[in-house]
Design a protein around this motif. Structure first.
Motif, PDB file in Angstrom:
ATOM      1  N   THR A  24     -33.159  41.702  -3.255  1.00  0.00           N
ATOM      2  CA  THR A  24     -31.799  41.723  -3.681  1.00  0.00           C
ATOM      3  C   THR A  24     -30.934  40.572  -4.217  1.00  0.00           C
ATOM      4  O   THR A  24     -30.182  40.445  -4.845  1.00  0.00           O
ATOM      5  CB  THR A  24     -30.849  42.309  -2.375  1.00  0.00           C
ATOM      6  OG1 THR A  24     -31.078  41.481  -1.456  1.00  0.00           O
ATOM      7  CG2 THR A  24     -31.326  43.728  -2.212  1.00  0.00           C
ATOM      8  N   ARG A  25     -31.288  39.243  -3.539  1.00  0.00           N
ATOM      9  CA  ARG A  25     -30.945  38.181  -4.066  1.00  0.00           C
ATOM     10  C   ARG A  25     -31.407  37.606  -5.157  1.00  0.00           C
ATOM     11  O   ARG A  25     -32.455  37.904  -5.855  1.00  0.00           O
ATOM     12  CB  ARG A  25     -31.006  37.061  -2.833  1.00  0.00           C
ATOM     13  CG  ARG A  25     -30.597  37.445  -1.584  1.00  0.00           C
ATOM     14  CD  ARG A  25     -30.452  36.157  -0.666  1.00  0.00           C
ATOM     15  NE  ARG A  25     -31.856  35.776  -0.780  1.00  0.00           N
ATOM     16  CZ  ARG A  25     -32.526  35.217   0.373  1.00  0.00           C
ATOM     17  NH1 ARG A  25     -31.937  35.116   1.390  1.00  0.00           N
ATOM     18  NH2 ARG A  25     -33.762  34.409   0.161  1.00  0.00           N
ATOM     19  N   ASP A  26     -30.474  36.664  -5.925  1.00  0.00           N
ATOM     20  CA  ASP A  26     -30.939  36.285  -7.404  1.00  0.00           C
ATOM     21  C   ASP A  26     -32.268  35.366  -7.195  1.00  0.00           C
ATOM     22  O   ASP A  26     -33.164  35.407  -8.115  1.00  0.00           O
ATOM     23  CB  ASP A  26     -29.764  35.489  -7.762  1.00  0.00           C
ATOM     24  CG  ASP A  26     -28.833  36.257  -8.409  1.00  0.00           C
ATOM     25  OD1 ASP A  26     -28.763  37.464  -8.588  1.00  0.00           O
ATOM     26  OD2 ASP A  26     -27.528  35.483  -8.370  1.00  0.00           O
TER      27      ASP A  26
END
Length: 157
Positions: free
Chosen positions: A97-99
């Motif tokens: 989910t994180r960049d």
């Protein structure tokens, strides 16, 4: 743990009398092995640092294996007169989910010959990937999810 590892690396370099990059890297590896032995022996408490380094080394080894495998597959296809490519574009549902996780996953896919990460959906739930050797879309998705994505989550998650 990281600070302890850095201190052990500096101690190693001081004992060697040489503060070159090679000596510091060797000291870091030796220090890491010492820390792992101390954790396994019960002298030190378990640390996320130890597991994360193991997973990072596993990701690097898996990437190297995939890089060699993909290059050999592509070279074989180029060297033979028959065309073996079955290209396609798939949408891979993302668990990351994180960049930083999406970026690392995309970079690993892009640097492996035969696959290119094209785009991420606006809601960041899908990654569109062009695959050159696709038996089935589900098999290609599964290969990315159980290969790179699982390992990226282990390192950065």
């Amino acid at each position: 743990m990281l600070l302890g590892n850095i201190l052990l690396a500096l101690a190693w370099a001081a004992l060697e009398g040489d503060f070159s990059l090679a000596t510091l890297v060797t000291g870091h590896v030796v220090g890491y092995v010492i820390l792992v032995a101390l954790v396994r022996g019960g002298v030190l408490r378990p640390s996320p640092y130890i597991g994360r380094v193991h997973r990072a080394v596993g990701l690097a080894a898996y990437f190297l294996w995939e890089l060699i495998r993909a290059n050999l597959r592509l070279a074989l296809d180029v060297a033979t007169p028959r065309y073996h490519m079955t290209p396609g574009i798939i949408a891979v549902p993302l668990d990351v989910t994180r960049d930083s996780e999406i970026l690392l996953l995309s970079m690993l896919i892009n640097t492996t010959p035969g696959s290119v990460a094209l785009d991420v959906s606006p809601d960041r739930k899908l990654l569109y990937v062009h695959v050159m050797y696709m038996t089935t879309p589900d098999a290609a998705r599964d290969e990315i999810k159980t290969g790179f994505e699982r390992r990226v989550r282990g390192v950065l998650g």
